[in-house]
Design an enzyme around this catalytic site. Structure first.
Site, PDB file in Angstrom:
ATOM      1  N   ASP A   1      -0.006   5.120   0.894  1.00  0.00           N
ATOM      2  CA  ASP A   1      -0.275   6.116   2.111  1.00  0.00           C
ATOM      3  C   ASP A   1      -0.286   5.362   3.292  1.00  0.00           C
ATOM      4  O   ASP A   1      -1.059   4.516   3.511  1.00  0.00           O
ATOM      5  CB  ASP A   1      -1.457   6.794   1.642  1.00  0.00           C
TER       6      ASP A   1
ATOM      7  N   ASP B   1       1.096  -1.122   0.114  1.00  0.00           N
ATOM      8  CA  ASP B   1      -0.189  -0.105  -0.144  1.00  0.00           C
ATOM      9  C   ASP B   1       0.822   1.415  -0.091  1.00  0.00           C
ATOM     10  O   ASP B   1       2.055   0.932   0.338  1.00  0.00           O
ATOM     11  CB  ASP B   1      -0.836  -0.041   1.254  1.00  0.00           C
TER      12      ASP B   1
END
Ligand SMILES: O=P(O)(O)OC[C@@H](O)[C@H]1O[C@@H](OP(=O)(O)O)[C@@H](O)[C@@H](O)[C@@H]1O
Ligand SMILES: [Mg+2]
Ligand SMILES: [Zn+2]
Length: 176
Positions: A9, A7
């Site tokens: 952020d 992922d």
């Protein structure tokens, strides 16, 4: 193939409840950049799967998003590593796309790009949607406590989720 999917952020860079709307707001987590470079130099392929509904919401455009990813690649390259494919979902929550996590469309596209099966591949995230996307395609869900990770940890985690302080700790485990 040693493939790790991340992922963005809250894992690679700081997250914000107000979205990451500009290159200036894209603040890398230094230990995460170093971890990606270490993994890459050790033969790991590091790919990214990121929800970017800020595009659909009109907070920023594709050129701005591309500038963040160019910067990410630059920072990892400065440490001798490289990032693989970066998949992003530009859609809003109501568009019904197959790529917005917790749907696993981006993970499937990454697997197809590299011609590998997703079973057991670690997907590292900070939000519940990341963990659910992992489970949907039999990836290993991995939670880090950076970004929204502490908030996610306060909720019930999917069975089998591995928890690490940060991406650096994930890399140390994989490289031990
Ligand atoms: O963690 P990844 O997937 O790399 O990116 C998450 C971001 O796209 C944004 O996702 C939003 O969720 P909604 O898209 O509004 O549900 C919010 O959580 C923001 O705080 C966050 O910056
Ligand atoms: Mg995140
Ligand atoms: Zn999408």
């Amino acid at each position: 193939m040693k493939l790790l999917i991340l992922d963005r952020d809250g894992v690679i860079n700081e997250d914000s409840d107000d979205y990451i709307k500009s290159l200036e707001e894209w603040i890398p987590i230094p230990s995460a950049i170093a971890a990606i470079a270490r993994l890459s130099k050790a033969g790991w392929t590091v790919a990214v799967a990121t929800n970017q509904s800020g595009i659909a919401r009109g907070y920023y455009n594709l050129a701005t998003l591309d500038s963040m990813h160019a910067r990410l690649r630059e920072l990892v390259a400065e440490q001798g590593g490289e990032i693989g494919i970066i998949q992003f979902c530009p859609h809003g929550p109501d568009e019904g796309c197959d790529c917005r996590k917790p749907r696993p469309g981006m993970l499937k596209r990454i697997a197809a790009h590299y011609g590998v099966d997703l079973a057991g591949i670690w997907f590292v995230g900070d939000s519940s949607g990341d963990l659910e996307a992992a489970l949907a395609v039999d990836c290993q869900p991995v939670l880090v406590k950076t970004g929204k990770g502490e908030r996610t940890l306060a909720k019930t985690l999917p069975a089998g989720t591995l928890v690490f302080d940060d991406l650096a700790a994930v890399a140390a485990h994989l490289l031990q």
